[in-house]
Design an enzyme around this catalytic site. Sequence first.
Site, PDB file in Angstrom:
ATOM      1  N   LYS A   1       1.071  -0.959   0.378  1.00  0.00           N
ATOM      2  CA  LYS A   1      -0.088   0.614   0.177  1.00  0.00           C
ATOM      3  C   LYS A   1       1.224   0.840   0.091  1.00  0.00           C
ATOM      4  CE  LYS A   1      -3.640   2.033   2.541  1.00  0.00           C
ATOM      5  NZ  LYS A   1      -5.033   1.628   3.867  1.00  0.00           N
TER       6      LYS A   1
ATOM      7  N   SER B   1      -9.499   1.277   3.308  1.00  0.00           N
ATOM      8  CA  SER B   1      -9.042   2.254   2.434  1.00  0.00           C
ATOM      9  C   SER B   1      -7.595   1.299   1.542  1.00  0.00           C
ATOM     10  CB  SER B   1      -8.250   3.471   2.704  1.00  0.00           C
ATOM     11  OG  SER B   1      -7.083   2.902   4.154  1.00  0.00           O
TER      12      SER B   1
ATOM     13  N   SER C   1      -9.683  -0.967   7.673  1.00  0.00           N
ATOM     14  CA  SER C   1      -8.846  -0.353   6.535  1.00  0.00           C
ATOM     15  C   SER C   1      -8.285  -1.659   5.538  1.00  0.00           C
ATOM     16  CB  SER C   1      -8.339   1.096   6.158  1.00  0.00           C
ATOM     17  OG  SER C   1      -8.959   2.325   5.933  1.00  0.00           O
TER      18      SER C   1
END
Lengths: 475, 99
Positions: free
Chosen positions: A77, A152, A176
Amino acid sequence: MKTHTVADIREGLHKKLFSATELTREALSYAGSENPKTNAYLLLSPERALAAAANVDRRIAAGHDPGPLAGVPVAVKDVILTKGIRTTCASRILENYVPPYDATAIERIEAAGGIILGKTNCDEFAMGSSNENSAFGPVRNPVALDRVPGGSSGGSAAAVAQNTAVVALGSDTGGSVRQPASFCGVVGVTPTYGRVSRYGLVAFASSLDHIAPLARNVRDAATVLEVMAGHDPLDSTSADAPVPNYAAHLDGNVRGMKLGLPVEYMKHATGETADLIRKAIETLRGLGCEVRDISLPATDYAVAAYYVICTAEASSNLARFDGVRYGFRSAASGTLSDMYRNTRGEGFGPEVKRRIMLGTYVLSHGYYDAYYLKAQKVRALITRDFTNAFQSVDAIVAPVSPFPAFRLGEKVNDPMEMYLSDIYTITGSLAGIPCMSVPCGATRDGLPVGLQILCNHFEEQKMFRLAEAFERSTQ
Amino acid sequence: MKLTDQDVRYVANLANLHLSEEEIARMVHDLGSILEHMDRLSGIDTEGVAPMAQVLYEAEETATLRPDVERAPLGNTLALENAPVSGVGYFKVPKVIER
Protein backbone atom coordinates in the site's frame (compact mmCIF):
# COMPACT_ATOMS: atom_id res chain seq x y z
CA MET A 1 -0.18 -16.62 -14.15
CA LYS A 2 -0.74 -19.56 -11.82
CA THR A 3 -2.52 -18.89 -8.53
CA HIS A 4 0.33 -19.50 -6.13
CA THR A 5 0.38 -19.64 -2.36
CA VAL A 6 3.45 -18.97 -0.24
CA ALA A 7 3.85 -22.74 0.23
CA ASP A 8 3.58 -23.40 -3.56
CA ILE A 9 6.39 -20.93 -4.19
CA ARG A 10 8.59 -22.42 -1.50
CA GLU A 11 8.08 -25.87 -3.01
CA GLY A 12 8.61 -24.63 -6.58
CA LEU A 13 11.89 -22.96 -5.66
CA HIS A 14 13.03 -25.99 -3.70
CA LYS A 15 12.27 -28.38 -6.57
CA LYS A 16 13.79 -25.93 -9.06
CA LEU A 17 10.54 -25.76 -11.05
CA PHE A 18 11.29 -22.03 -11.44
CA SER A 19 13.75 -19.49 -10.10
CA ALA A 20 12.75 -16.43 -8.07
CA THR A 21 13.85 -14.30 -11.02
CA GLU A 22 11.63 -16.22 -13.48
CA LEU A 23 8.67 -16.01 -11.13
CA THR A 24 9.22 -12.28 -10.53
CA ARG A 25 9.43 -11.55 -14.28
CA GLU A 26 6.20 -13.44 -14.82
CA ALA A 27 4.49 -11.67 -11.90
CA LEU A 28 5.61 -8.22 -13.12
CA SER A 29 4.43 -8.90 -16.63
CA TYR A 30 1.07 -10.29 -15.46
CA ALA A 31 0.51 -7.37 -13.05
CA GLY A 32 1.38 -4.92 -15.84
CA SER A 33 -1.12 -6.43 -18.26
CA GLU A 34 -3.96 -6.98 -15.76
CA ASN A 35 -3.69 -3.71 -13.82
CA PRO A 36 -5.66 -1.49 -16.24
CA LYS A 37 -8.81 -3.50 -15.35
CA THR A 38 -8.72 -2.44 -11.69
CA ASN A 39 -6.14 0.36 -11.18
CA ALA A 40 -4.95 -1.58 -8.12
CA TYR A 41 -1.28 -0.64 -8.55
CA LEU A 42 -0.07 2.95 -8.76
CA LEU A 43 3.33 1.76 -9.88
CA LEU A 44 5.38 -1.39 -10.32
CA SER A 45 8.97 -1.48 -9.10
CA PRO A 46 10.69 -3.96 -11.48
CA GLU A 47 14.27 -2.94 -10.66
CA ARG A 48 13.89 -3.45 -6.95
CA ALA A 49 11.82 -6.61 -7.44
CA LEU A 50 14.36 -8.22 -9.78
CA ALA A 51 17.28 -7.27 -7.52
CA ALA A 52 15.51 -8.91 -4.57
CA ALA A 53 14.72 -11.97 -6.70
CA ALA A 54 18.37 -12.27 -7.80
CA ASN A 55 19.34 -12.13 -4.15
CA VAL A 56 16.95 -15.01 -3.34
CA ASP A 57 18.35 -17.05 -6.23
CA ARG A 58 21.91 -16.43 -5.01
CA ARG A 59 20.98 -17.55 -1.51
CA ILE A 60 19.44 -20.74 -2.86
CA ALA A 61 22.44 -21.41 -5.12
CA ALA A 62 24.78 -20.98 -2.14
CA GLY A 63 22.75 -23.49 -0.16
CA HIS A 64 21.37 -20.93 2.32
CA ASP A 65 17.79 -20.79 3.58
CA PRO A 66 16.19 -18.13 1.35
CA GLY A 67 13.64 -17.20 4.03
CA PRO A 68 9.96 -17.86 4.72
CA LEU A 69 8.75 -15.49 1.99
CA ALA A 70 11.38 -16.41 -0.61
CA GLY A 71 10.27 -15.33 -4.07
CA VAL A 72 6.78 -14.28 -2.91
CA PRO A 73 5.41 -11.28 -4.88
CA VAL A 74 4.23 -8.67 -2.36
CA ALA A 75 2.10 -5.61 -3.18
CA VAL A 76 2.55 -2.69 -0.79
CA LYS A 77 0.00 0.00 0.00
CA ASP A 78 1.30 3.39 -0.98
CA VAL A 79 1.29 4.74 2.58
CA ILE A 80 4.25 2.52 3.53
CA LEU A 81 7.66 3.99 2.77
CA THR A 82 9.91 2.27 0.24
CA LYS A 83 13.40 3.71 -0.15
CA GLY A 84 13.94 5.10 -3.63
CA ILE A 85 10.41 4.17 -4.78
CA ARG A 86 7.81 6.91 -5.01
CA THR A 87 5.34 6.84 -2.12
CA THR A 88 2.36 9.13 -2.63
CA CYS A 89 -0.31 8.18 -0.05
CA ALA A 90 -2.56 8.53 -3.14
CA SER A 91 -2.33 12.29 -2.60
CA ARG A 92 -1.35 15.19 -4.86
CA ILE A 93 0.57 16.66 -1.94
CA LEU A 94 3.07 13.75 -2.07
CA GLU A 95 2.83 13.09 -5.80
CA ASN A 96 6.62 13.19 -6.28
CA TYR A 97 7.81 12.06 -2.86
CA VAL A 98 10.65 9.53 -2.93
CA PRO A 99 11.39 8.23 0.61
CA PRO A 100 15.02 8.20 1.79
CA TYR A 101 14.42 5.10 3.94
CA ASP A 102 12.38 1.88 4.16
CA ALA A 103 9.66 1.10 6.67
CA THR A 104 10.79 -1.56 9.15
CA ALA A 105 8.07 -3.90 7.82
CA ILE A 106 9.50 -3.56 4.30
CA GLU A 107 13.02 -4.34 5.53
CA ARG A 108 11.74 -7.45 7.29
CA ILE A 109 9.71 -8.63 4.26
CA GLU A 110 12.78 -8.36 2.03
CA ALA A 111 15.06 -9.96 4.61
CA ALA A 112 12.64 -12.91 4.58
CA GLY A 113 13.01 -13.20 0.80
CA GLY A 114 9.81 -11.33 -0.15
CA ILE A 115 9.71 -9.47 -3.48
CA ILE A 116 8.22 -5.95 -3.41
CA LEU A 117 6.38 -5.88 -6.73
CA GLY A 118 4.93 -2.38 -6.56
CA LYS A 119 2.84 0.16 -4.68
CA THR A 120 -0.92 -0.04 -4.46
CA ASN A 121 -3.67 2.52 -4.73
CA CYS A 122 -5.71 3.49 -1.67
CA ASP A 123 -7.87 6.24 -0.27
CA GLU A 124 -5.84 9.43 0.15
CA PHE A 125 -3.81 9.12 3.39
CA ALA A 126 -5.83 5.93 4.11
CA MET A 127 -8.97 7.98 4.74
CA GLY A 128 -11.98 6.25 3.28
CA SER A 129 -13.98 3.06 3.00
CA SER A 130 -14.28 2.71 -0.79
CA ASN A 131 -10.95 3.69 -2.38
CA GLU A 132 -12.82 6.48 -4.19
CA ASN A 133 -10.80 9.13 -2.32
CA SER A 134 -7.57 8.40 -4.24
CA ALA A 135 -6.12 11.37 -6.13
CA PHE A 136 -5.15 8.89 -8.85
CA GLY A 137 -8.53 7.40 -9.62
CA PRO A 138 -10.63 4.75 -7.92
CA VAL A 139 -9.86 1.03 -7.83
CA ARG A 140 -12.38 -1.41 -9.28
CA ASN A 141 -13.31 -4.58 -7.47
CA PRO A 142 -11.91 -7.51 -9.49
CA VAL A 143 -14.92 -9.62 -8.50
CA ALA A 144 -17.39 -7.07 -9.96
CA LEU A 145 -15.78 -4.25 -11.91
CA ASP A 146 -18.65 -1.77 -11.40
CA ARG A 147 -18.19 -2.00 -7.64
CA VAL A 148 -15.72 -0.60 -5.12
CA PRO A 149 -13.02 -2.86 -3.65
CA GLY A 150 -13.57 -1.31 -0.22
CA GLY A 151 -11.07 0.92 1.48
CA SER A 152 -8.83 2.28 2.37
CA SER A 153 -6.47 -0.57 1.35
CA GLY A 154 -8.56 -1.22 -1.79
CA GLY A 155 -5.60 -1.60 -4.15
CA SER A 156 -3.88 -4.17 -1.92
CA ALA A 157 -7.08 -6.25 -1.57
CA ALA A 158 -7.78 -6.00 -5.32
CA ALA A 159 -4.21 -7.04 -6.21
CA VAL A 160 -4.49 -10.20 -4.09
CA ALA A 161 -7.99 -11.00 -5.40
CA GLN A 162 -6.89 -10.34 -8.98
CA ASN A 163 -3.84 -12.57 -8.53
CA THR A 164 -1.42 -9.77 -9.42
CA ALA A 165 0.21 -10.33 -6.01
CA VAL A 166 0.35 -13.38 -3.76
CA VAL A 167 0.18 -11.34 -0.56
CA ALA A 168 -0.09 -7.62 0.16
CA LEU A 169 0.53 -5.11 2.90
CA GLY A 170 -2.20 -2.68 3.80
CA SER A 171 -2.77 -0.41 6.74
CA ASP A 172 -5.72 -0.60 9.10
CA THR A 173 -6.82 2.30 11.29
CA GLY A 174 -10.54 1.58 11.60
CA GLY A 175 -11.10 -1.37 9.27
CA SER A 176 -9.04 -0.42 6.22
CA VAL A 177 -7.70 -3.95 5.72
CA ARG A 178 -10.60 -6.07 7.01
CA GLN A 179 -13.33 -4.30 5.03
CA PRO A 180 -11.62 -4.42 1.59
CA ALA A 181 -10.60 -8.04 2.32
CA SER A 182 -14.28 -8.78 2.92
CA PHE A 183 -15.38 -6.93 -0.27
CA CYS A 184 -12.78 -8.68 -2.46
CA GLY A 185 -13.05 -12.17 -0.94
CA VAL A 186 -9.56 -12.42 0.56
CA VAL A 187 -8.12 -12.71 4.08
CA GLY A 188 -7.17 -9.50 5.91
CA VAL A 189 -5.57 -9.38 9.35
CA THR A 190 -5.29 -6.49 11.80
CA PRO A 191 -2.83 -7.57 14.49
CA THR A 192 -2.73 -6.36 18.08
CA TYR A 193 -1.79 -2.68 18.27
CA GLY A 194 1.99 -2.54 18.67
CA ARG A 195 2.56 -6.04 17.25
CA VAL A 196 4.08 -4.63 14.03
CA SER A 197 6.34 -1.57 13.97
CA ARG A 198 4.76 1.56 12.47
CA TYR A 199 8.16 3.00 11.55
CA GLY A 200 7.82 4.13 7.95
CA LEU A 201 4.02 3.99 7.89
CA VAL A 202 2.82 7.50 7.04
CA ALA A 203 0.88 8.51 10.16
CA PHE A 204 -2.88 9.01 9.95
CA ALA A 205 -4.07 8.33 13.55
CA SER A 206 -1.06 7.13 15.51
CA SER A 207 -2.94 5.46 18.39
CA LEU A 208 -4.97 3.38 15.90
CA ASP A 209 -2.67 2.76 12.91
CA HIS A 210 -1.44 -0.73 12.02
CA ILE A 211 0.48 -2.25 9.14
CA ALA A 212 -1.57 -5.32 8.27
CA PRO A 213 -1.31 -8.23 5.80
CA LEU A 214 -3.74 -9.47 3.13
CA ALA A 215 -3.54 -12.89 1.49
CA ARG A 216 -5.63 -15.50 -0.30
CA ASN A 217 -5.57 -17.84 2.69
CA VAL A 218 -5.14 -17.72 6.45
CA ARG A 219 -1.80 -19.53 6.50
CA ASP A 220 -0.16 -17.05 4.12
CA ALA A 221 -1.49 -14.08 6.10
CA ALA A 222 -0.14 -15.66 9.30
CA THR A 223 3.28 -16.16 7.70
CA VAL A 224 3.50 -12.54 6.55
CA LEU A 225 2.46 -11.27 9.97
CA GLU A 226 5.06 -13.42 11.68
CA VAL A 227 7.78 -11.97 9.43
CA MET A 228 6.77 -8.36 10.20
CA ALA A 229 5.97 -8.71 13.91
CA GLY A 230 8.25 -7.98 16.83
CA HIS A 231 9.86 -5.11 18.65
CA ASP A 232 11.52 -2.30 16.75
CA PRO A 233 13.63 0.29 18.58
CA LEU A 234 12.46 2.83 15.99
CA ASP A 235 8.82 2.58 17.17
CA SER A 236 8.50 2.94 20.93
CA THR A 237 4.88 1.72 20.77
CA SER A 238 5.95 -1.59 19.24
CA ALA A 239 5.57 -4.41 21.76
CA ASP A 240 8.64 -6.11 23.12
CA ALA A 241 6.93 -9.50 23.30
CA PRO A 242 8.02 -12.79 21.72
CA VAL A 243 6.54 -13.57 18.29
CA PRO A 244 4.94 -17.03 18.16
CA ASN A 245 5.03 -19.24 15.09
CA TYR A 246 1.60 -18.18 13.81
CA ALA A 247 1.41 -20.66 10.96
CA ALA A 248 2.14 -23.64 13.22
CA HIS A 249 -0.71 -25.43 15.01
CA LEU A 250 -3.25 -24.60 12.29
CA ASP A 251 -4.64 -28.07 12.74
CA GLY A 252 -8.34 -27.46 12.21
CA ASN A 253 -9.17 -28.48 15.77
CA VAL A 254 -11.39 -25.87 17.43
CA ARG A 255 -13.63 -28.25 19.37
CA GLY A 256 -14.77 -26.71 22.63
CA MET A 257 -13.75 -23.18 21.68
CA LYS A 258 -16.16 -20.63 23.16
CA LEU A 259 -17.34 -17.93 20.74
CA GLY A 260 -19.31 -14.78 21.46
CA LEU A 261 -21.81 -13.19 19.08
CA PRO A 262 -22.44 -9.53 19.99
CA VAL A 263 -26.19 -8.86 20.14
CA GLU A 264 -25.57 -5.16 19.41
CA TYR A 265 -24.00 -6.08 16.06
CA MET A 266 -26.57 -8.62 14.97
CA LYS A 267 -29.61 -6.45 15.74
CA HIS A 268 -28.71 -4.15 12.82
CA ALA A 269 -27.51 -6.90 10.50
CA THR A 270 -29.99 -7.58 7.75
CA GLY A 271 -30.19 -9.12 4.32
CA GLU A 272 -27.81 -11.53 2.71
CA THR A 273 -24.79 -10.43 4.80
CA ALA A 274 -26.60 -11.35 8.02
CA ASP A 275 -27.74 -14.66 6.50
CA LEU A 276 -24.17 -15.54 5.52
CA ILE A 277 -22.86 -14.66 9.00
CA ARG A 278 -25.55 -16.84 10.60
CA LYS A 279 -24.63 -19.67 8.23
CA ALA A 280 -20.95 -19.24 9.17
CA ILE A 281 -21.90 -19.51 12.84
CA GLU A 282 -23.70 -22.79 12.13
CA THR A 283 -20.53 -24.03 10.41
CA LEU A 284 -18.49 -23.11 13.48
CA ARG A 285 -21.00 -24.91 15.72
CA GLY A 286 -20.57 -27.92 13.44
CA LEU A 287 -16.82 -27.78 14.12
CA GLY A 288 -17.54 -28.15 17.82
CA CYS A 289 -17.46 -24.48 18.86
CA GLU A 290 -19.85 -23.28 21.51
CA VAL A 291 -21.51 -20.02 20.40
CA ARG A 292 -23.28 -17.72 22.85
CA ASP A 293 -24.73 -14.22 22.74
CA ILE A 294 -22.63 -11.54 24.38
CA SER A 295 -23.23 -7.83 24.95
CA LEU A 296 -20.89 -4.96 24.04
CA PRO A 297 -23.07 -2.13 25.34
CA ALA A 298 -20.87 0.84 24.29
CA THR A 299 -21.10 -0.15 20.59
CA ASP A 300 -23.69 2.52 19.75
CA TYR A 301 -21.16 5.22 20.63
CA ALA A 302 -18.23 3.71 18.73
CA VAL A 303 -18.60 5.55 15.41
CA ALA A 304 -18.80 8.92 17.16
CA ALA A 305 -15.82 8.16 19.43
CA TYR A 306 -13.75 6.78 16.56
CA TYR A 307 -14.29 9.73 14.24
CA VAL A 308 -13.48 12.21 17.01
CA ILE A 309 -10.23 10.44 17.90
CA CYS A 310 -9.01 9.59 14.41
CA THR A 311 -9.70 13.05 12.99
CA ALA A 312 -8.10 14.74 16.01
CA GLU A 313 -4.95 12.69 15.53
CA ALA A 314 -5.05 13.19 11.76
CA SER A 315 -5.32 16.95 12.05
CA SER A 316 -2.11 17.09 14.05
CA ASN A 317 -0.27 14.39 12.06
CA LEU A 318 -1.04 16.06 8.73
CA ALA A 319 0.20 19.45 9.95
CA ARG A 320 3.60 18.37 8.63
CA PHE A 321 2.46 18.72 5.02
CA ASP A 322 3.14 22.41 4.61
CA GLY A 323 5.22 22.67 1.44
CA VAL A 324 8.54 23.11 3.25
CA ARG A 325 10.34 19.79 3.72
CA TYR A 326 8.73 17.52 1.15
CA GLY A 327 5.90 17.27 -1.29
CA PHE A 328 4.02 19.81 -3.30
CA ARG A 329 4.31 23.58 -2.77
CA SER A 330 1.69 25.93 -4.19
CA ALA A 331 2.96 28.34 -6.82
CA ALA A 332 0.53 30.94 -5.47
CA SER A 333 2.45 31.86 -2.36
CA GLY A 334 3.22 35.39 -1.28
CA THR A 335 3.83 35.18 2.47
CA LEU A 336 4.84 32.09 4.43
CA SER A 337 1.34 31.84 5.84
CA ASP A 338 -0.22 32.02 2.33
CA MET A 339 2.18 29.33 1.22
CA TYR A 340 1.03 26.94 3.97
CA ARG A 341 -2.64 27.60 3.30
CA ASN A 342 -2.50 27.40 -0.47
CA THR A 343 -0.23 24.36 -0.47
CA ARG A 344 -2.64 22.49 1.80
CA GLY A 345 -5.73 23.83 0.04
CA GLU A 346 -4.46 22.72 -3.37
CA GLY A 347 -2.63 19.56 -2.26
CA PHE A 348 -5.28 17.75 -0.16
CA GLY A 349 -8.47 16.17 -1.51
CA PRO A 350 -11.99 16.70 -0.11
CA GLU A 351 -12.09 13.83 2.43
CA VAL A 352 -8.68 14.69 3.88
CA LYS A 353 -9.74 18.34 4.22
CA ARG A 354 -12.98 17.24 5.90
CA ARG A 355 -11.07 15.17 8.46
CA ILE A 356 -8.48 17.89 9.14
CA MET A 357 -11.36 20.31 9.73
CA LEU A 358 -13.24 17.92 12.02
CA GLY A 359 -10.12 17.09 13.99
CA THR A 360 -9.18 20.73 14.37
CA TYR A 361 -12.72 21.55 15.47
CA VAL A 362 -12.93 18.82 18.16
CA LEU A 363 -9.54 19.87 19.56
CA SER A 364 -10.32 23.58 19.50
CA HIS A 365 -10.85 25.72 22.57
CA GLY A 366 -14.22 25.11 24.17
CA TYR A 367 -14.88 21.77 22.46
CA TYR A 368 -11.99 19.63 23.68
CA ASP A 369 -13.78 18.26 26.76
CA ALA A 370 -17.10 17.63 25.03
CA TYR A 371 -15.60 15.78 22.10
CA TYR A 372 -11.99 14.64 22.42
CA LEU A 373 -11.81 13.91 26.14
CA LYS A 374 -15.28 12.36 26.10
CA ALA A 375 -14.35 10.16 23.12
CA GLN A 376 -11.24 8.92 24.95
CA LYS A 377 -13.42 7.91 27.89
CA VAL A 378 -15.84 6.11 25.57
CA ARG A 379 -12.83 4.37 24.04
CA ALA A 380 -11.98 3.08 27.52
CA LEU A 381 -15.56 1.78 27.89
CA ILE A 382 -15.43 0.02 24.51
CA THR A 383 -12.16 -1.61 25.53
CA ARG A 384 -13.68 -2.63 28.87
CA ASP A 385 -16.61 -4.27 26.99
CA PHE A 386 -14.12 -6.47 25.14
CA THR A 387 -12.07 -7.25 28.26
CA ASN A 388 -15.25 -8.35 30.03
CA ALA A 389 -16.37 -10.45 27.07
CA PHE A 390 -13.03 -12.24 26.81
CA GLN A 391 -13.43 -13.45 30.40
CA SER A 392 -16.10 -15.84 29.15
CA VAL A 393 -15.30 -16.40 25.45
CA ASP A 394 -12.16 -17.27 23.46
CA ALA A 395 -13.11 -15.24 20.41
CA ILE A 396 -15.84 -12.98 19.10
CA VAL A 397 -17.43 -13.54 15.70
CA ALA A 398 -19.19 -10.75 13.82
CA PRO A 399 -19.83 -9.26 10.40
CA VAL A 400 -17.11 -7.06 8.87
CA SER A 401 -19.41 -4.70 7.01
CA PRO A 402 -23.20 -4.24 7.04
CA PHE A 403 -23.30 -4.84 3.27
CA PRO A 404 -21.16 -6.29 0.47
CA ALA A 405 -19.26 -4.18 -2.11
CA PHE A 406 -21.41 -1.28 -3.32
CA ARG A 407 -21.37 0.42 -6.71
CA LEU A 408 -18.78 3.08 -7.53
CA GLY A 409 -20.29 6.49 -6.78
CA GLU A 410 -23.18 5.05 -4.77
CA LYS A 411 -22.20 6.51 -1.38
CA VAL A 412 -19.70 9.15 -2.33
CA ASN A 413 -21.95 12.12 -1.53
CA ASP A 414 -22.84 11.19 2.02
CA PRO A 415 -19.74 11.08 4.25
CA MET A 416 -21.78 10.33 7.38
CA GLU A 417 -23.37 7.26 5.80
CA MET A 418 -19.90 6.07 4.77
CA TYR A 419 -18.61 6.56 8.34
CA LEU A 420 -21.55 4.64 9.82
CA SER A 421 -20.71 1.62 7.67
CA ASP A 422 -17.46 1.21 9.66
CA ILE A 423 -19.36 0.25 12.82
CA TYR A 424 -18.26 -3.41 13.04
CA THR A 425 -14.56 -2.80 12.43
CA ILE A 426 -13.82 0.34 14.46
CA THR A 427 -14.69 -1.19 17.83
CA GLY A 428 -11.79 -3.66 17.62
CA SER A 429 -9.53 -0.87 16.37
CA LEU A 430 -10.36 1.35 19.35
CA ALA A 431 -9.57 -1.52 21.75
CA GLY A 432 -6.35 -2.40 19.90
CA ILE A 433 -7.21 -6.11 19.78
CA PRO A 434 -6.34 -8.47 16.91
CA CYS A 435 -9.14 -8.97 14.41
CA MET A 436 -9.44 -10.36 10.92
CA SER A 437 -11.74 -10.97 7.99
CA VAL A 438 -12.04 -14.45 6.49
CA PRO A 439 -14.26 -15.14 3.47
CA CYS A 440 -17.60 -16.77 4.41
CA GLY A 441 -19.38 -17.03 1.08
CA ALA A 442 -21.01 -14.77 -1.46
CA THR A 443 -24.37 -13.16 -2.11
CA ARG A 444 -26.65 -14.34 -4.93
CA ASP A 445 -24.94 -11.70 -7.12
CA GLY A 446 -21.59 -13.32 -6.37
CA LEU A 447 -20.33 -10.57 -4.05
CA PRO A 448 -17.99 -11.87 -1.33
CA VAL A 449 -18.78 -11.44 2.37
CA GLY A 450 -16.26 -11.72 5.20
CA LEU A 451 -16.66 -13.10 8.69
CA GLN A 452 -14.83 -11.10 11.35
CA ILE A 453 -12.99 -12.87 14.16
CA LEU A 454 -11.75 -10.84 17.14
CA CYS A 455 -9.54 -12.10 19.98
CA ASN A 456 -7.92 -10.61 23.07
CA HIS A 457 -4.61 -8.71 22.91
CA PHE A 458 -1.72 -10.84 21.55
CA GLU A 459 -3.98 -13.85 20.91
CA GLU A 460 -3.36 -13.93 17.15
CA GLN A 461 -2.50 -17.64 17.35
CA LYS A 462 -5.97 -18.51 18.60
CA MET A 463 -7.55 -16.22 16.01
CA PHE A 464 -5.61 -17.85 13.16
CA ARG A 465 -6.48 -21.34 14.38
CA LEU A 466 -10.20 -20.55 14.34
CA ALA A 467 -10.01 -18.76 10.99
CA GLU A 468 -8.07 -21.57 9.34
CA ALA A 469 -10.43 -24.24 10.70
CA PHE A 470 -13.35 -22.25 9.28
CA GLU A 471 -11.59 -21.72 5.95
CA ARG A 472 -10.81 -25.44 5.73
CA SER A 473 -14.42 -26.43 6.37
CA THR A 474 -15.77 -24.08 3.70
CA GLN A 475 -13.46 -25.16 0.87
CA MET B 1 -25.71 23.30 17.84
CA LYS B 2 -25.78 24.65 14.29
CA LEU B 3 -22.44 25.09 12.54
CA THR B 4 -22.11 28.41 10.67
CA ASP B 5 -19.83 29.44 7.84
CA GLN B 6 -18.02 31.69 10.37
CA ASP B 7 -17.22 28.58 12.42
CA VAL B 8 -15.87 26.86 9.32
CA ARG B 9 -13.70 29.85 8.40
CA TYR B 10 -12.37 30.05 11.97
CA VAL B 11 -11.42 26.35 12.03
CA ALA B 12 -9.90 26.47 8.52
CA ASN B 13 -7.74 29.31 9.75
CA LEU B 14 -6.58 27.27 12.76
CA ALA B 15 -5.78 24.37 10.40
CA ASN B 16 -3.82 26.57 7.95
CA LEU B 17 -6.13 25.37 5.20
CA HIS B 18 -7.36 27.50 2.32
CA LEU B 19 -10.94 26.63 1.36
CA SER B 20 -12.89 28.05 -1.58
CA GLU B 21 -16.36 29.55 -0.99
CA GLU B 22 -17.84 26.41 -2.49
CA GLU B 23 -15.82 24.21 -0.14
CA ILE B 24 -16.89 26.30 2.84
CA ALA B 25 -20.57 25.81 1.97
CA ARG B 26 -20.03 22.08 1.59
CA MET B 27 -18.13 21.92 4.92
CA VAL B 28 -20.96 23.68 6.76
CA HIS B 29 -23.31 20.95 5.57
CA ASP B 30 -20.99 17.92 5.95
CA LEU B 31 -19.38 18.84 9.27
CA GLY B 32 -22.80 19.83 10.60
CA SER B 33 -24.27 16.39 10.02
CA ILE B 34 -21.17 14.60 11.34
CA LEU B 35 -21.03 16.73 14.50
CA GLU B 36 -24.72 16.11 15.04
CA HIS B 37 -23.92 12.39 15.16
CA MET B 38 -20.91 13.01 17.44
CA ASP B 39 -23.15 14.87 19.87
CA ARG B 40 -24.61 11.53 20.89
CA LEU B 41 -21.41 11.05 22.96
CA SER B 42 -23.02 13.20 25.65
CA GLY B 43 -25.63 10.45 26.10
CA ILE B 44 -23.28 7.89 27.66
CA ASP B 45 -22.26 8.01 31.29
CA THR B 46 -18.47 8.19 31.66
CA GLU B 47 -18.40 9.24 35.31
CA GLY B 48 -15.17 7.99 36.90
CA VAL B 49 -13.81 6.55 33.62
CA ALA B 50 -10.18 7.41 32.90
CA PRO B 51 -9.61 8.64 29.33
CA MET B 52 -7.74 6.18 27.11
CA ALA B 53 -5.06 7.85 24.99
CA GLN B 54 -3.19 4.71 23.98
CA VAL B 55 -3.56 0.94 23.85
CA LEU B 56 -1.75 -0.43 26.88
CA TYR B 57 -0.36 -3.88 27.47
CA GLU B 58 1.74 -5.52 30.14
CA ALA B 59 5.35 -4.34 29.83
CA GLU B 60 8.32 -3.24 31.87
CA GLU B 61 8.20 0.44 32.78
CA THR B 62 11.37 0.93 30.79
CA ALA B 63 10.13 -0.99 27.75
CA THR B 64 10.06 2.10 25.56
CA LEU B 65 13.66 3.03 26.32
CA ARG B 66 16.49 1.97 24.05
CA PRO B 67 20.21 1.85 24.76
CA ASP B 68 21.80 5.26 24.28
CA VAL B 69 24.03 4.41 21.35
CA GLU B 70 24.92 6.59 18.38
CA ARG B 71 23.10 6.07 15.10
CA ALA B 72 23.99 7.75 11.84
CA PRO B 73 21.46 10.51 11.11
CA LEU B 74 19.71 10.89 7.76
CA GLY B 75 22.19 13.59 6.74
CA ASN B 76 21.75 16.95 5.08
CA THR B 77 21.70 15.82 1.44
CA LEU B 78 19.05 13.13 1.88
CA ALA B 79 16.97 15.31 4.18
CA LEU B 80 16.81 18.03 1.53
CA GLU B 81 16.24 15.74 -1.42
CA ASN B 82 12.44 16.03 -1.35
CA ALA B 83 12.30 19.73 -0.51
CA PRO B 84 10.32 21.76 -3.07
CA VAL B 85 12.87 24.59 -2.74
CA SER B 86 16.25 24.35 -1.01
CA GLY B 87 19.62 26.05 -1.16
CA VAL B 88 23.00 26.15 0.59
CA GLY B 89 21.99 23.26 2.83
CA TYR B 90 18.68 24.70 4.01
CA PHE B 91 14.94 24.50 3.29
CA LYS B 92 13.90 27.74 1.59
CA VAL B 93 10.60 29.47 2.39
CA PRO B 94 9.10 32.85 1.46
CA LYS B 95 10.56 35.78 3.38
CA VAL B 96 9.31 35.77 7.00
CA ILE B 97 10.88 38.97 8.38
CA GLU B 98 10.98 42.19 6.36
CA ARG B 99 14.23 44.16 6.56
